[in-house]
Design an enzyme around this catalytic site. Structure first.
Site, PDB file in Angstrom:
ATOM      1  N   ASP A  44      -4.681   6.943  -4.937  1.00 15.83           N
ATOM      2  CA  ASP A  44      -5.896   7.211  -4.155  1.00 15.83           C
ATOM      3  C   ASP A  44      -5.971   8.672  -3.712  1.00 15.83           C
ATOM      4  O   ASP A  44      -6.966   9.093  -3.113  1.00 15.83           O
ATOM      5  CB  ASP A  44      -6.044   6.234  -2.978  1.00 15.83           C
ATOM      6  CG  ASP A  44      -4.892   6.286  -1.991  1.00 15.83           C
ATOM      7  OD1 ASP A  44      -3.951   7.091  -2.201  1.00 15.83           O
ATOM      8  OD2 ASP A  44      -4.934   5.528  -1.006  1.00 15.83           O
ATOM      9  N   SER A  45      -4.931   9.480  -4.053  1.00 15.42           N
ATOM     10  CA  SER A  45      -5.042  10.935  -3.860  1.00 15.42           C
ATOM     11  C   SER A  45      -6.219  11.485  -4.644  1.00 15.42           C
ATOM     12  O   SER A  45      -6.697  12.582  -4.378  1.00 15.42           O
ATOM     13  CB  SER A  45      -3.751  11.640  -4.297  1.00 15.42           C
ATOM     14  OG  SER A  45      -3.469  11.363  -5.659  1.00 15.42           O
ATOM     15  N   ASP A  83      -3.631   2.267  -6.984  1.00 18.99           N
ATOM     16  CA  ASP A  83      -3.560   2.123  -5.520  1.00 18.99           C
ATOM     17  C   ASP A  83      -4.651   1.186  -5.013  1.00 18.99           C
ATOM     18  O   ASP A  83      -5.810   1.279  -5.451  1.00 18.99           O
ATOM     19  CB  ASP A  83      -3.792   3.488  -4.854  1.00 18.99           C
ATOM     20  CG  ASP A  83      -2.493   4.212  -4.544  1.00 18.99           C
ATOM     21  OD1 ASP A  83      -1.450   3.550  -4.432  1.00 18.99           O
ATOM     22  OD2 ASP A  83      -2.546   5.448  -4.407  1.00 18.99           O
ATOM     23  N   LYS A 113      -0.491  -0.752  -6.082  1.00 17.28           N
ATOM     24  CA  LYS A 113       0.422  -0.150  -5.092  1.00 17.28           C
ATOM     25  C   LYS A 113      -0.247  -0.230  -3.734  1.00 17.28           C
ATOM     26  O   LYS A 113      -1.456  -0.027  -3.629  1.00 17.28           O
ATOM     27  CB  LYS A 113       0.736   1.307  -5.450  1.00 17.28           C
ATOM     28  CG  LYS A 113       1.567   2.030  -4.379  1.00 17.28           C
ATOM     29  CD  LYS A 113       2.193   3.330  -4.876  1.00 17.28           C
ATOM     30  CE  LYS A 113       1.304   4.537  -4.850  1.00 17.28           C
ATOM     31  NZ  LYS A 113       0.747   4.913  -3.535  1.00 17.28           N
ATOM     32  N   GLU A 115       0.508   0.661   0.681  1.00 16.18           N
ATOM     33  CA  GLU A 115       1.328   1.507   1.553  1.00 16.18           C
ATOM     34  C   GLU A 115       1.876   0.759   2.761  1.00 16.18           C
ATOM     35  O   GLU A 115       1.214  -0.112   3.319  1.00 16.18           O
ATOM     36  CB  GLU A 115       0.487   2.702   2.057  1.00 16.18           C
ATOM     37  CG  GLU A 115       0.090   3.661   0.959  1.00 16.18           C
ATOM     38  CD  GLU A 115      -0.624   4.903   1.474  1.00 16.18           C
ATOM     39  OE1 GLU A 115      -0.730   5.098   2.710  1.00 16.18           O
ATOM     40  OE2 GLU A 115      -1.095   5.680   0.624  1.00 16.18           O
ATOM     41  N   GLU A 182       8.028   8.735  -0.187  1.00 14.97           N
ATOM     42  CA  GLU A 182       7.317  10.020  -0.061  1.00 14.97           C
ATOM     43  C   GLU A 182       7.796  10.806   1.155  1.00 14.97           C
ATOM     44  O   GLU A 182       7.851  10.278   2.270  1.00 14.97           O
ATOM     45  CB  GLU A 182       5.800   9.784   0.016  1.00 14.97           C
ATOM     46  CG  GLU A 182       5.024  11.112   0.117  1.00 14.97           C
ATOM     47  CD  GLU A 182       3.544  11.016  -0.199  1.00 14.97           C
ATOM     48  OE1 GLU A 182       3.061   9.938  -0.578  1.00 14.97           O
ATOM     49  OE2 GLU A 182       2.864  12.059  -0.053  1.00 14.97           O
TER      50      GLU A 182
HETATM   51  O1  KIV Z   1      -2.115   8.607  -4.284  1.00  7.95           O
HETATM   52  C1  KIV Z   1      -1.156   9.148  -4.863  1.00  7.95           C
HETATM   53  O2  KIV Z   1      -1.313  10.043  -5.710  1.00  7.95           O
HETATM   54  C2  KIV Z   1       0.188   8.697  -4.510  1.00  7.95           C
HETATM   55  C3  KIV Z   1       1.340   9.520  -4.984  1.00  7.95           C
HETATM   56  C4  KIV Z   1       1.439  10.743  -4.169  1.00  7.95           C
HETATM   57  C5  KIV Z   1       2.595   8.761  -4.989  1.00  7.95           C
HETATM   58  O3  KIV Z   1       0.338   7.725  -3.835  1.00  7.95           O
END
Ligand code: KIV
Length: 257
Positions: A44-45, A83, A113, A115, A182
């Protein structure tokens, strides 16, 4: 050979480092897959690096699904993980099942994924894995909690280190197949990695994780700003600027077309 969860566990057992990178579109996904990246993360970045938001919080489930599907169309070998965005899984277990189910059905990714490691997240991971949805966990700096944690390194006090270690173990026991660690002190990430039988994928967590992940725009030198622990292997921002200037020069001088 297509990468699966068994492959990742065996890599840890055999001491082979896992390579993970982020992607949010078809073209980059194809290139990463061709370069034999093991895990492609539709992180989600992308809210920040591809869509220009200030944090990862605004991105929606529909947007993640849109990008996840594009990535999957470009991948033949890597395991693709997507994510679950902020507030698509925290309200209730049924919301998490609905969101994760949509991601798997509508994109083709093999895993989601999410968090954090507090008890509600652990219960969610248990329920998702029980119905056959593979889950990657993510502890330490969790960007969806930026307004409470900031972007600083986590796990600096003994109490914090103990809490993160317990979360990592609880995520493994709940059925997570892998964990992102992280922005943690390297020795803490090493201790967690040694305690777990599932692979840890580090970002800003030192060299002793089972694998490493970077945000691909950071690796390529395309991000406007990047965290101190990232490394650029290319200055793509500069290369693109030069190519655009050359094109502009050629058009203005009648040299193209
Ligand atoms: O959203 C993302 O890119 C991430 C990575 C930094 C692991 O969760």
């Amino acid at each position: 050979m297509a990468i699966n969860i068994q492959y990742l566990i065996q890599a840890k057992q055999q001491g082979r480092s896992l390579i993970a990178l982020t992607a949010w579109d078809y073209a980059i996904a194809q290139v990463l897959d061709g370069a034999e990246v093991d895990i492609i993360l539709v992180g989600d970045s992308l809210a920040m690096v591809a869509l220009g938001h200030k944090t990862t919080l605004p991105i929606t489930l529909d947007e993640m699904i849109h990008h996840g599907a594009a990535v999957c169309r470009g991948v033949k070998r890597a395991l693709v993980v997507c994510d679950l965005p902020f507030l698509s899984y925290q309200e209730s277990i049924s919301q998490a099942i609905h969101s994760a189910g949509r991601v798997l059905k509508e994109t083709g990714v093999q895993a989601v994924k999410l968090e954090g490691g507090h008890p509600a997240v652990i219960e969610t991971v248990q329920q998702l894995t029980a119905i056959g949805i593979p889950v990657m966990g993510h502890v330490g700096l969790t960007p969806q909690s930026v307004h409470s944690l900031g972007y600083r390194q986590q796990g600096q006090t003994d109490q914090d280190a103990h809490r993160i270690t317990s979360e990592a173990i609880a995520l493994q026991e709940a059925g997570a197949f892998s964990l992102v660690l992280e922005h943690l002190p390297a020795n803490l990430a090493a201790q967690i990695t040694a305690k777990l039988s599932i692979p840890t994928i580090g970002i800003g967590a030192g060299p002793h994780c089972d694998g490493q992940v970077l945000v691909t725009t950071d690796l390529l030198g395309l991000s406007a700003k990047q965290p101190p622990f990232a490394k650029s292997y290319l200055n793509l921002r500069q290369m693109i600027t030069e190519a655009v200037q050359e094109f502009s020069h050629d058009v203005k001088n009648g040299q193209f077309p």
